[in-house]
Design an enzyme around this catalytic site. Structure first.
Site, PDB file in Angstrom:
ATOM      1  N   SER A  42      47.670  81.851  46.231  1.00  0.00           N
ATOM      2  CA  SER A  42      48.550  81.401  47.312  1.00  0.00           C
ATOM      3  C   SER A  42      47.955  80.315  48.203  1.00  0.00           C
ATOM      4  O   SER A  42      48.695  79.568  48.828  1.00  0.00           O
ATOM      5  CB  SER A  42      48.991  82.584  48.173  1.00  0.00           C
ATOM      6  OG  SER A  42      47.930  83.057  48.961  1.00  0.00           O
ATOM      7  N   LYS A  86      46.708  83.120  55.118  1.00  0.00           N
ATOM      8  CA  LYS A  86      47.786  82.120  55.147  1.00  0.00           C
ATOM      9  C   LYS A  86      47.510  81.089  56.237  1.00  0.00           C
ATOM     10  O   LYS A  86      46.676  81.287  57.108  1.00  0.00           O
ATOM     11  CB  LYS A  86      49.147  82.775  55.433  1.00  0.00           C
ATOM     12  CG  LYS A  86      49.552  83.867  54.467  1.00  0.00           C
ATOM     13  CD  LYS A  86      49.832  83.344  53.095  1.00  0.00           C
ATOM     14  CE  LYS A  86      50.195  84.499  52.159  1.00  0.00           C
ATOM     15  NZ  LYS A  86      50.083  84.140  50.770  1.00  0.00           N
TER      16      LYS A  86
END
Length: 161
Positions: A42, A86
């Site tokens: 990710s 993130k």
């Protein structure tokens, strides 16, 4: 009898030193900074697929000093046993325009990040489960701000914006 007292006193002194050290480690690891291992696709290309060891500081988010562009660790709103790495894309009050499923649709959506929330996304939009899937994240789920990569040695260094 005196020998036993001496042994007990020494044992107590040693146990006290160990307890203080463990308390210091606990405080440092939970409230100042800690190492963490992150892996997965990710955050490619910023972070490696095979796993990076990062240093995460735990002060900035408590002082509300996390902002757009920062790389953060967040407890997953879908599975609280998981911690996600993130990038912060938006803060409360920001208007975010995004593609819900970039590989499926080209229709953009716009959302206003509510008070007390942030919008997070992985750098690899095609392989990231992030705010595009579960919406804005409560600020209280932020666990820390990444500031340094210590492994692998070839990528050693700061992970500033």
């Amino acid at each position: 009898m005196s020998a036993w007292r001496s042994i007990a006193k020494e044992a107590f002194t040693q146990a006290s030193i160990v307890a203080k050290f463990l308390g210091f480690l606990h405080f440092t690891n939970n409230y100042l900074f800690s190492p963490t291992l992150v892996y997965g696709p990710s955050m490619l290309p910023t972070l490696n697929l095979s796993g990076d060891v990062l240093l995460v500081e735990h002060v900035s988010h408590r002082l509300e000093k996390v902002g757009p562009g920062d790389l953060v660790l967040v407890r997953s709103p879908l599975d609280p046993s998981k911690i996600l790495s993130k990038r912060v894309v938006g803060m409360e009050g920001d208007q975010i325009t995004f593609l819900p499923e970039p590989s499926v649709t080209d229709t953009c959506r716009t959302i206003l990040v509510p008070r007390g929330h942030i919008w997070i996304q992985g750098d690899n939009m095609y392989a990231s489960c992030d705010s595009r899937h579960f919406g804005p994240v409560p600020y209280g789920l932020v666990q820390g701000k990444v500031f340094f990569r210590v492994w692998p040695p070839s990528s050693f260094g700061s992970l500033g914006q």
